[in-house]
Each structure stands twice: as structure tokens, then as C-alpha cells.
Design a protein around this motif. Structure first.
Motif, PDB file in Angstrom:
ATOM      1  N   ALA A 250      43.561  48.904  43.955  1.00  0.00           N
ATOM      2  CA  ALA A 250      44.336  48.342  42.845  1.00  0.00           C
ATOM      3  C   ALA A 250      43.623  48.493  41.517  1.00  0.00           C
ATOM      4  CB  ALA A 250      44.622  46.865  43.116  1.00  0.00           C
ATOM      5  N   SER A 251      44.395  48.633  40.478  1.00  0.00           N
ATOM      6  CA  SER A 251      43.852  48.711  39.121  1.00  0.00           C
ATOM      7  C   SER A 251      43.442  47.326  38.644  1.00  0.00           C
ATOM      8  CB  SER A 251      44.908  49.274  38.169  1.00  0.00           C
ATOM      9  OG  SER A 251      45.996  48.361  38.043  1.00  0.00           O
ATOM     10  N   ASP A 252      42.659  47.292  37.576  1.00  0.00           N
ATOM     11  CA  ASP A 252      42.271  46.002  36.992  1.00  0.00           C
ATOM     12  C   ASP A 252      43.500  45.220  36.547  1.00  0.00           C
ATOM     13  OD1 ASP A 252      39.650  46.566  37.450  1.00  0.00           O
ATOM     14  OD2 ASP A 252      39.082  46.833  35.348  1.00  0.00           O
ATOM     15  N   ALA A 253      44.506  45.926  36.073  1.00  0.00           N
ATOM     16  CA  ALA A 253      45.726  45.266  35.613  1.00  0.00           C
ATOM     17  C   ALA A 253      46.417  44.528  36.759  1.00  0.00           C
ATOM     18  CB  ALA A 253      46.679  46.286  34.996  1.00  0.00           C
ATOM     19  N   VAL A 254      46.441  45.151  37.928  1.00  0.00           N
ATOM     20  CA  VAL A 254      47.066  44.516  39.091  1.00  0.00           C
ATOM     21  C   VAL A 254      46.246  43.299  39.534  1.00  0.00           C
ATOM     22  CG1 VAL A 254      47.606  44.802  41.544  1.00  0.00           C
ATOM     23  CG2 VAL A 254      48.254  46.571  39.904  1.00  0.00           C
ATOM     24  N   LEU A 255      44.942  43.441  39.582  1.00  0.00           N
ATOM     25  CA  LEU A 255      44.095  42.312  39.987  1.00  0.00           C
ATOM     26  C   LEU A 255      44.235  41.153  38.997  1.00  0.00           C
ATOM     27  CD1 LEU A 255      40.829  44.141  41.120  1.00  0.00           C
ATOM     28  CD2 LEU A 255      42.626  43.162  42.560  1.00  0.00           C
ATOM     29  N   THR A 256      44.315  41.473  37.723  1.00  0.00           N
ATOM     30  CA  THR A 256      44.467  40.431  36.706  1.00  0.00           C
ATOM     31  C   THR A 256      45.819  39.736  36.837  1.00  0.00           C
ATOM     32  OG1 THR A 256      43.026  41.635  35.181  1.00  0.00           O
ATOM     33  CG2 THR A 256      44.483  39.969  34.229  1.00  0.00           C
ATOM     34  N   LYS A 257      46.836  40.491  37.200  1.00  0.00           N
ATOM     35  CA  LYS A 257      48.180  39.928  37.362  1.00  0.00           C
ATOM     36  C   LYS A 257      48.237  38.918  38.498  1.00  0.00           C
ATOM     37  CE  LYS A 257      52.966  41.314  38.443  1.00  0.00           C
ATOM     38  NZ  LYS A 257      53.857  42.474  38.696  1.00  0.00           N
ATOM     39  N   TYR A 258      47.597  39.227  39.621  1.00  0.00           N
ATOM     40  CA  TYR A 258      47.733  38.384  40.807  1.00  0.00           C
ATOM     41  C   TYR A 258      46.566  37.419  41.028  1.00  0.00           C
ATOM     42  CZ  TYR A 258      51.708  41.311  41.957  1.00  0.00           C
ATOM     43  OH  TYR A 258      52.927  41.965  41.918  1.00  0.00           O
ATOM     44  N   PRO A 260      44.556  35.968  38.268  1.00  0.00           N
ATOM     45  CA  PRO A 260      44.205  35.858  36.847  1.00  0.00           C
ATOM     46  C   PRO A 260      42.943  35.068  36.526  1.00  0.00           C
ATOM     47  CG  PRO A 260      46.103  34.488  37.383  1.00  0.00           C
ATOM     48  CD  PRO A 260      45.869  35.374  38.563  1.00  0.00           C
ATOM     49  N   THR A 261      42.630  34.046  37.308  1.00  0.00           N
ATOM     50  CA  THR A 261      41.438  33.233  37.033  1.00  0.00           C
ATOM     51  C   THR A 261      40.250  33.615  37.908  1.00  0.00           C
ATOM     52  OG1 THR A 261      42.048  31.489  38.619  1.00  0.00           O
ATOM     53  CG2 THR A 261      42.899  31.290  36.363  1.00  0.00           C
ATOM     54  N   LYS A 262      40.451  34.591  38.790  1.00  0.00           N
ATOM     55  CA  LYS A 262      39.407  34.922  39.764  1.00  0.00           C
ATOM     56  C   LYS A 262      39.155  36.424  39.855  1.00  0.00           C
ATOM     57  CE  LYS A 262      38.652  30.803  41.749  1.00  0.00           C
ATOM     58  NZ  LYS A 262      37.314  30.195  41.904  1.00  0.00           N
ATOM     59  N   VAL A 263      39.296  37.140  38.762  1.00  0.00           N
ATOM     60  CA  VAL A 263      39.122  38.597  38.825  1.00  0.00           C
ATOM     61  C   VAL A 263      37.708  38.988  39.259  1.00  0.00           C
ATOM     62  CG1 VAL A 263      39.149  40.743  37.507  1.00  0.00           C
ATOM     63  CG2 VAL A 263      40.989  39.086  37.214  1.00  0.00           C
ATOM     64  N   PRO A 264      36.648  38.446  38.667  1.00  0.00           N
ATOM     65  CA  PRO A 264      35.294  38.846  39.108  1.00  0.00           C
ATOM     66  C   PRO A 264      35.046  38.529  40.583  1.00  0.00           C
ATOM     67  CG  PRO A 264      35.186  37.702  37.009  1.00  0.00           C
ATOM     68  CD  PRO A 264      36.573  37.498  37.536  1.00  0.00           C
ATOM     69  N   GLU A 265      35.487  37.331  41.014  1.00  0.00           N
ATOM     70  CA  GLU A 265      35.292  36.938  42.403  1.00  0.00           C
ATOM     71  C   GLU A 265      36.100  37.836  43.347  1.00  0.00           C
ATOM     72  OE1 GLU A 265      34.728  33.243  39.843  1.00  0.00           O
ATOM     73  OE2 GLU A 265      36.073  34.967  39.886  1.00  0.00           O
ATOM     74  N   SER A 266      37.323  38.173  42.942  1.00  0.00           N
ATOM     75  CA  SER A 266      38.174  39.019  43.779  1.00  0.00           C
ATOM     76  C   SER A 266      37.585  40.415  43.925  1.00  0.00           C
ATOM     77  CB  SER A 266      39.585  39.095  43.183  1.00  0.00           C
ATOM     78  OG  SER A 266      40.184  37.820  43.155  1.00  0.00           O
ATOM     79  N   LYS A 267      37.114  40.978  42.829  1.00  0.00           N
ATOM     80  CA  LYS A 267      36.492  42.305  42.881  1.00  0.00           C
ATOM     81  C   LYS A 267      35.289  42.294  43.817  1.00  0.00           C
ATOM     82  CE  LYS A 267      37.710  44.250  38.357  1.00  0.00           C
ATOM     83  NZ  LYS A 267      37.155  44.766  37.083  1.00  0.00           N
ATOM     84  N   GLU A 268      34.495  41.247  43.739  1.00  0.00           N
ATOM     85  CA  GLU A 268      33.297  41.168  44.571  1.00  0.00           C
ATOM     86  C   GLU A 268      33.662  41.011  46.048  1.00  0.00           C
ATOM     87  OE1 GLU A 268      29.022  38.787  44.776  1.00  0.00           O
ATOM     88  OE2 GLU A 268      30.584  38.116  43.408  1.00  0.00           O
ATOM     89  N   ASP A 269      34.637  40.141  46.334  1.00  0.00           N
ATOM     90  CA  ASP A 269      35.066  39.955  47.721  1.00  0.00           C
ATOM     91  C   ASP A 269      35.561  41.268  48.317  1.00  0.00           C
ATOM     92  OD1 ASP A 269      34.544  37.226  47.937  1.00  0.00           O
ATOM     93  OD2 ASP A 269      36.544  36.635  47.263  1.00  0.00           O
TER      94      ASP A 269
END
Length: 302
Positions: A250-258, A260-269
Motif C-alpha cells: 500500500a501507498s502512504d496515502a492508503v495507510l494514512t487513509k485507514y 490516520p493516527t497510527k501510520v508509523p506504528e502500522s508501517k513498522e508492524d
């Protein structure tokens, strides 16, 4: 970006810190994890200058949240213990200020407000225990579980059913025999699975761009996959793993959309899970208990 944040910090030398200043720096934690510590210090300062009990509680919880992120990034166990101790004490302060009595919100606070305070106390206490060593910290286990139970009684939806997520992780990592020594039962791997499926099923979202479903909290998903791998539940594992594999594209835009408050944590997971799936020797960073099983099962998923 570092220059901007440094400039902001200098400007605060002459003016009182606000929660808004802390929010701004905390939002940059993905660029430099030390920003989380800067934010925690600003929340602490803002709490000291709070004009209302509500503002004080919000700032102490901001401090606890920022320290939780920072503590996960430092490598020294001693530093982790110090960070998480400060964090759970900040949340403990918030509980005291937002409670009329145990489990009862004070005037001006809702059940959800108090649930958040108990939740941040519990997750930081859990991380402190992990850094301190499970056997050495077992005396705190009843207190940890009690705070998770209080969170659920007050508002189980807090942080995407976060108390269930944390309870499942704790039940998975703490040996049942040790839990029994503290008078606690229901610490089997199956009990952990029940908690984690509760958190997962109640937080499922659809990622339209990828045509997959997954939890609104990626940490819930990786914790659940860790347990499913241990139990060799290939069907459920592959179904849920496939969603995370799709998210890895997924792109950063998609991760930010779904998230929104946990982008760094989601990327790391996501990154930690995919690294473990690619190489069984790369599972330590994600703190996977079933790294070998994750590696092997993922190869059998379509």
C-alpha cells in the motif's frame, strides 16, 4: 524538518508549552523517534501549567502515549524500564485525577475518559514488565490484569478494543504456571486467542483499494498472527496474513487513509511481519514468539 522542530523548541523557552505544540512534534515521531520524547516533555510541561483538571489529565495521557512509543524504540533495557516507569506514573496521575472512586469517573469525566487512563496505565505497565523480565515482574500481573478489566468495564472500544489486544498478548507471553502463582487463571494460548479474536473481529475494516479486510489496528493483527502460528491454525493464519501482505504494497496515502493516527506504528508492524515471513532469522525485531512458525506458515499461504 529537524531544524523546524528545533526552532519550535527554542520558541517554547520563552512561552509556556501547550498540548498543541506537543501534538505537532508527536505527529513527527515517524521521522525521528526522539520527537516522541520531545513531545512527552512538552505534554509534561503543559500538564504543569494546566488550568483545568481535564486539561491536566489529557496532557498526562499525552505524555504516557508519547513515552510508550519512545520506549519501544530505545534499545537499553534499563532505559526502557525508566521510560515506561515514567509513562505508567503519568497515566496513574491521570487515573487519580479523573476518578471519584475506583472505576467511577469524577465529575466532568466520562466512563470513556477513565477507560483511556486505565488503558494507558496498563499498556505501559505491561511494557515495563517485559523490559524488566516476566519472572521478576510477576508481582505486578494482578494489577495489570485488573486495569485491563476496568478498561473493558468502562468502555471496551477504547483504542480499537485495546484492552483485549493487550490482555491477549499478556496471556500469550506469561506462562500459565507463573500466573497461577499470583492467583490468576485463563492464561492458556487458547485464552490469548479468544482475547485477540475479540479485538480483531470488533475492529475489522475494509481496505477498498486492496480489496481486503483487516483490523483497524495492525498491532492487533500481528499479535493474533503470532498466536495462530503457534497453534498452527493455517486457515485463519493465511486469511489474515494475506491481508497484511496486501497492505505491505500500500501507498502512504492508503495507510494514512485507514490508519490516520497510527501510520508509523502500522508501517513498522507490517515491515516486521514481512521481514519475519521472508527470513526466520529476522523475527526478533517484531518480538514474535512464533517466528519460525510464521516463516513456515507464510510460505504455505496463497
Amino acid at each position: 524538518m529537524k531544524a523546524i522542530i528545533f526552532g519550535l523548541m527554542l520558541s517554547l523557552g520563552a512561552n509556556a508549552a501547550t498540548s498543541g505544540d506537543a501534538d505537532t512534534i508527536y505527529a513527527k515521531r515517524g521521522e525521528d523517534f526522539k520527537n516522541a520524547l520531545q513531545a512527552a516533555n512538552l505534554y509534561k510541561t503543559a500538564a504543569e501549567g494546566s488550568r483545568s483538571t481535564k486539561d491536566l489529565v489529557d496532557n498526562k495521557l499525552g505524555e504516557a502515549k508519547a513515552l510508550y512509543y519512545y520506549g519501544n524504540k530505545v534499545t537499553s533495557k534499563d532505559e526502557k524500564k525508566s521510560v515506561y516507569t515514567r509513562a505508567y506514573k503519568a497515566a496513574q496521575n491521570a487515573i487519580a485525577k479523573s476518578s471519584a472512586s475506583k472505576g467511577v469517573p469524577a465529575e466532568g469525566f466520562s466512563k470513556s475518559d477513565l477507560a483511556v487512563a486505565h488503558y494507558f496505565y496498563a499498556i505501559n505497565l505491561a511494557r515495563w514488565g517485559n523490559a524488566n523480565g516476566i519472572s521478576a515482574s510477576i508481582g505486578k500481573l494482578p494489577e495489570l490484569m485488573e486495569n485491563l478489566e476496568l478498561t473493558n468495564k468502562l468502555d471496551e472500544t477504547v483504542e480499537n478494543f485495546g484492552a483485549y489486544r493487550t490482555a491477549g498478548r499478556v496471556r500469550f507471553k506469561v506462562p500459565a504456571a507463573l500466573a497461577r502463582l499470583r492467583g490468576l487463571s485463563n492464561f492458556s494460548t487458547e485464552d490469548a486467542l479468544d482475547d485477540l479474536f475479540n479485538a480483531y473481529d470488533n475492529s475489522v475494516i475494509s481496505i477498498e483499494e486492496l480489496d481486503v479486510e483487516t483490523s483497524a489496528n495492525t498491532t492487533t493483527t500481528v499479535y493474533l498472527l503470532d498466536v495462530l502460528a503457534d497453534l498452527e491454525e493455517r486457515g485463519d493464519f493465511c486469511e489474515i496474513f494475506s491481508g497484511m501482505r496486501a497492505l505491505s504494497t500500500a501507498s502512504d496515502a492508503v495507510l494514512t487513509k485507514y490508519f490516520p493516527t497510527k501510520v508509523p506504528e502500522s508501517k513498522e508492524d507490517i515491515a516486521n511481519l514481512m521481514a519475519c515471513a521472508a527470513n526466520k532469522d529476522d523475527c526478533e525485531k517484531g518480538d514474535f514468539q512464533s517466528g519460525k512458525e510464521i516463516f513456515e506458515l507464510s510460505k504455505r499461504c496463497r
